[in-house]
Design a protein around this motif. Structure first.
Motif, mmCIF file in Angstrom:
data_model
loop_
_atom_site.group_PDB
_atom_site.id
_atom_site.type_symbol
_atom_site.label_atom_id
_atom_site.label_comp_id
_atom_site.label_asym_id
_atom_site.label_seq_id
_atom_site.Cartn_x
_atom_site.Cartn_y
_atom_site.Cartn_z
ATOM 1 N N ILE A 56 -58.765 51.212 -104.424
ATOM 2 C CA ILE A 56 -60.099 50.283 -104.337
ATOM 3 C C ILE A 56 -59.980 49.105 -104.697
ATOM 4 N N MET A 57 -60.497 47.903 -104.051
ATOM 5 C CA MET A 57 -60.151 46.461 -104.215
ATOM 6 C C MET A 57 -61.526 45.919 -105.101
ATOM 7 N N ILE A 58 -61.313 45.412 -106.009
ATOM 8 C CA ILE A 58 -62.171 45.065 -107.073
ATOM 9 C C ILE A 58 -62.354 43.538 -107.047
ATOM 10 N N ASN A 59 -63.497 42.911 -106.536
ATOM 11 C CA ASN A 59 -63.589 41.584 -106.061
ATOM 12 C C ASN A 59 -64.353 40.909 -107.191
ATOM 13 N N ASP A 60 -65.019 41.710 -108.021
ATOM 14 C CA ASP A 60 -65.684 41.140 -108.910
ATOM 15 C C ASP A 60 -66.009 41.779 -110.317
ATOM 16 N N SER A 61 -66.131 41.617 -111.623
ATOM 17 C CA SER A 61 -66.231 42.557 -112.591
ATOM 18 C C SER A 61 -67.416 43.377 -112.455
ATOM 19 N N SER A 62 -68.551 43.264 -111.605
ATOM 20 C CA SER A 62 -69.662 44.014 -111.700
ATOM 21 C C SER A 62 -69.330 45.211 -110.703
ATOM 22 N N ARG A 77 -53.583 36.984 -103.932
ATOM 23 C CA ARG A 77 -53.310 36.216 -104.940
ATOM 24 C C ARG A 77 -52.253 36.877 -105.937
ATOM 25 N N ILE A 78 -51.618 37.709 -105.393
ATOM 26 C CA ILE A 78 -50.466 38.439 -106.134
ATOM 27 C C ILE A 78 -49.126 37.583 -105.899
ATOM 28 N N VAL A 129 -56.112 53.605 -107.085
ATOM 29 C CA VAL A 129 -55.535 52.383 -107.475
ATOM 30 C C VAL A 129 -56.634 51.610 -107.622
ATOM 31 N N TYR A 130 -56.871 50.790 -108.684
ATOM 32 C CA TYR A 130 -57.744 49.729 -108.731
ATOM 33 C C TYR A 130 -57.089 48.383 -108.690
ATOM 34 N N LEU A 131 -57.518 47.679 -107.513
ATOM 35 C CA LEU A 131 -56.888 46.278 -107.316
ATOM 36 C C LEU A 131 -57.554 45.199 -107.951
ATOM 37 N N LEU A 132 -56.937 44.758 -108.919
ATOM 38 C CA LEU A 132 -57.740 43.520 -109.816
ATOM 39 C C LEU A 132 -57.854 42.247 -109.220
ATOM 40 N N ALA A 133 -56.774 42.115 -108.437
ATOM 41 C CA ALA A 133 -56.332 40.865 -107.730
ATOM 42 C C ALA A 133 -56.225 40.993 -106.274
ATOM 43 N N HIS A 134 -56.711 40.295 -105.533
ATOM 44 C CA HIS A 134 -56.643 40.191 -104.204
ATOM 45 C C HIS A 134 -54.999 40.126 -103.715
ATOM 46 N N PRO A 135 -54.630 40.638 -102.587
ATOM 47 C CA PRO A 135 -53.296 40.754 -102.364
ATOM 48 C C PRO A 135 -52.893 39.298 -102.296
ATOM 49 N N SER A 147 -49.783 67.680 -116.504
ATOM 50 C CA SER A 147 -49.087 68.181 -115.430
ATOM 51 C C SER A 147 -49.845 67.894 -113.872
ATOM 52 N N ARG A 148 -51.188 68.079 -114.223
ATOM 53 C CA ARG A 148 -52.132 67.677 -113.065
ATOM 54 C C ARG A 148 -53.497 66.911 -113.250
ATOM 55 N N GLY A 149 -53.840 66.506 -112.331
ATOM 56 C CA GLY A 149 -55.313 65.874 -112.644
ATOM 57 C C GLY A 149 -55.439 64.640 -111.726
ATOM 58 N N ARG A 150 -56.405 63.874 -112.296
ATOM 59 C CA ARG A 150 -56.647 62.447 -111.630
ATOM 60 C C ARG A 150 -56.277 61.344 -112.451
ATOM 61 N N VAL A 151 -55.674 60.413 -111.873
ATOM 62 C CA VAL A 151 -55.027 59.508 -112.468
ATOM 63 C C VAL A 151 -55.712 57.967 -111.899
ATOM 64 N N ALA A 152 -56.199 57.192 -112.704
ATOM 65 C CA ALA A 152 -56.671 55.867 -112.363
ATOM 66 C C ALA A 152 -55.503 54.828 -112.911
ATOM 67 N N VAL A 153 -55.190 54.107 -111.837
ATOM 68 C CA VAL A 153 -54.263 52.846 -112.143
ATOM 69 C C VAL A 153 -54.899 51.813 -111.823
ATOM 70 N N PHE A 154 -55.010 50.876 -112.993
ATOM 71 C CA PHE A 154 -55.423 49.340 -112.930
ATOM 72 C C PHE A 154 -54.408 48.654 -112.660
ATOM 73 N N CYS A 155 -54.354 47.705 -111.469
ATOM 74 C CA CYS A 155 -53.081 46.838 -111.530
ATOM 75 C C CYS A 155 -53.579 45.283 -111.516
ATOM 76 N N GLY A 156 -52.745 44.465 -112.213
ATOM 77 C CA GLY A 156 -52.983 43.126 -111.979
ATOM 78 C C GLY A 156 -52.348 42.380 -111.192
ATOM 79 N N PRO A 157 -52.160 40.962 -111.372
ATOM 80 C CA PRO A 157 -51.698 40.194 -110.177
ATOM 81 C C PRO A 157 -50.025 39.963 -110.169
ATOM 82 N N GLY A 158 -49.400 40.653 -111.287
ATOM 83 C CA GLY A 158 -48.075 40.210 -111.302
ATOM 84 C C GLY A 158 -46.989 41.424 -111.565
ATOM 85 N N GLY A 159 -45.938 41.313 -112.002
ATOM 86 C CA GLY A 159 -44.969 42.292 -112.041
ATOM 87 C C GLY A 159 -45.594 43.494 -112.885
#
Ligand SMILES: NC(=O)C1=CN([C@@H]2O[C@H](COP(=O)(O)OP(=O)(O)OC[C@H]3O[C@@H](n4cnc5c(N)ncnc54)[C@H](O)[C@@H]3O)[C@@H](O)[C@H]2O)[C@@H](O)CC1
Ligand SMILES: [K+]
Length: 500
Positions: free
Chosen positions: A107-113, A81-82, A73-79, A40-52
């Motif tokens: 959080i924008m992720i530009n590179d795997s590292s 490229r969406i 929210v971890y953005l794995l694709a630059h806007p 019911s509470r806490g921290r959620v990490a959402v990893f988002c890809g480039p599509g629907g």
């Protein structure tokens, strides 16, 4: 449900007028509710890809915030490229909510590292869904590994990222979810997958109405085979049309030309002498094989069988006339073809000469009757009355006397096979002109030669032929000739013709 069925249902839902954004909103909302079901509470990490799939993640993030969770929210694709407009719009909303008073980061992720180890109670995997193809590229690959290393409850959106939604295989890496929330219907791949990858699977309704799967729409055009650029002549379908008689050569010509227009490579028309001469002058595109006599007779059976063996699908009936000997010839041919499972369409006069009981076990068969031919073919004493549901139930029980597909033509075409029903509403009154049924039969047998199942061929042919008729009627009104339909079949096959 296969991915193509899902994509077709999505697109047909939009064709019915349901915006993709609404479906995405429902999807994201359902994800958030499932997370709340876990904690019911806490921290959620959402990893988002480039599509629907990523778009669903953006929506889920917003609802999770409303529910009082801290959200990263971890953005794995630059806007830039969406590609999904709906997803991008939902990202813009999250950006507009920045800077947030607390507990919300993008959080924008530009590179795997750059992917940090995750410290969250729940991880939402909205990286890849039914649009995944082939080996998982970076940075999604590394994200999947980080997610699998984390000590968090993992919720996958629609399908665990990296899982093949069609067959449940994992080619390289995949999220091993504790819970997979799939939309609308169970995916074939999820049923076959290793439970260690899917975790518990729940099916969530996102507002796609059943009508989107019953009524044919442009989404069904996604089932059309894509042409292999390396293919050679003949590989994209060889059709044999058996028809014509002393008086009729137009019907087999229309059917043959429609099969060419839908995309078949080679079309041979086998017809009696008088028709053959007329046909040869009609169109250089048709290969014409002359059969002895004024009508198709028993003497022609061997030659027709030879031609059928060299074809991927066969259509019999157009303009064949109703000489009893033609009926005997058809029955002989049908008996031989059934043994090889040859895709076969029986249309028009063939439905007067052949009875349902003659073809009951022929699974690769399509029959294309109008109501009168339907009643004769199935020996129905009386009309079938009632509202649409009662009539469909009645048609279903009658059609189930044969294993093949019945395409019952009408204001609304009804396509039936072994419990499956599709309805087609394209077409217009101008199409009552003679010959439109020959075009429909030609498109059907052409699609079967191109590799579509009999059921899908009949369903798509009714949609395409009707749409082409509507386009032709826009130009010619009630002066529409069946041959006008031919020129608009290619346009009726394109999804962009439907304003989606
Ligand atoms: N109206 C709709 O279309 C709806 C779609 N929904 C969501 O949208 C998803 C389907 O969306 P999409 O068709 O955009 O596809 P996905 O979001 O599954 O994947 C999209 C993109 O990922 C990239 N990709 C594919 N394979 C890859 C690989 N091997 N490595 C790296 N990148 C790869 C491609 O660029 C592709 O465009 C569904 O799974 C569902 O979650 C839901 O919102 C329901 C409504
Ligand atoms: K996913």
């Amino acid at each position: 449900m296969k991915p193509v069925d899902m994509n077709a249902a999505d697109m047909n839902a939009e064709y019915l007028g349901i915006p993709g954004l609404s479906l995405m909103e429902n999807a994201g909302r359902v994800i958030a509710e499932e997370v709340r079901g876990v904690t019911s509470r806490g921290r959620v990490a959402v990893f988002c890809g480039p599509g629907g799939n990523g778009g669903d993640g953006f929506v889920a993030a917003r609802h999770l915030l409303n529910m009082g969770f801290d959200v990263d929210v971890y953005l794995l694709a630059h806007p830039s490229r969406i590609r999904s407009g709906d997803a991008l719009q939902n990202l813009r909303v999250l950006e507009a909510m920045q800077p947030h008073p607390g507990g919300f980061n993008i959080i924008m992720i530009n590179d795997s590292s750059e992917i940090p180890e995750v410290d969250a109670d729940v991880i939402v995997d909205a990286i890849l869904g039914t649009g995944v193809h082939g080996r998982i590229r970076e940075p999604y690959r590394s994200a999947i590994k980080v997610i699998n290393r984390a000590d968090s409850f993992r919720v996958s959106v629609d399908v665990p990222s990296g899982l093949n939604p069609a067959d449940g295989t994992v080619e390289d890496v995949a999220v091993s979810a504790d819970l997979t929330v799939t939309f609308h219907r169970m995916k074939d791949g999820l049923r076959e997958a290793d439970p260690a990858v899917t975790g518990e699977v729940v099916v969530a309704d996102i507002g796609i109405p059943g009508a989107a799967e019953v009524f044919l729409g442009p989404g069904d055009l996604l089932r059309l085979p894509s042409r292999d650029p390396g293919s050679h002549k003949g590989e994209n379908g060889r059709v044999l049309v058996v028809g014509g008689s002393r008086y009729y050569s137009g019907a087999p010509a229309l059917a043959g030309l429609s099969a060419l227009r839908i995309g078949a490579d080679l079309v041979t028309v086998a017809c009696p002498t008088r028709a053959a001469a007329a046909l040869r002058s009609t169109s250089p595109d048709l290969i014409v094989r002359e059969l002895e006599g004024d009508h198709i007779s028993l003497g022609a059976v061997d030659e027709i069988m030879e031609l059928a063996e060299a074809s991927d699908s066969v259509l019999m009936g157009c303009g064949a006339g109703t000489d009893p000997e033609t009926g005997e010839a058809f029955l002989k041919i049908i008996g031989k073809l059934e043994g090889t499972g040859k895709p076969l369409v029986l249309d028009a006069d063939a439905l007067k000469l052949v009875h349902a009981s003659d073809v009951a076990g022929y699974r690769e068969l399509v029959v294309t009757p109008h109501m009168g031919e339907f009643r004769k073919f199935f020996s129905l004493k009386s009309e079938i009355y009632g509202d649409m549901n009662e009539r469909i139930t009645a048609f279903q029980s009658v059609s189930s006397r044969i294993r093949g597909t019945v395409l019952l033509k009408g204001r609304t075409d009804i396509i039936l096979q072994e419990g499956r029903v599709r309805l087609n509403r394209t077409g217009c009154p101008a199409m009552t002109v003679g010959g439109t049924g020959d075009c429909l039969a030609g498109v059907t047998v052409g699609l079967m030669a191109m590799g579509l199942s009999p059921f899908d061929s009949a369903a798509l042919a009714s949609f395409i032929n009707g749409s082409a008729g509507e386009i032709a009627a826009d130009r010619y009104g009630d002066g529409l000739k069946a041959s006008d339909i031919l020129e608009f079949i290619p346009r009726a096959m394109k999804i962009e013709s439907y304003g989606l």
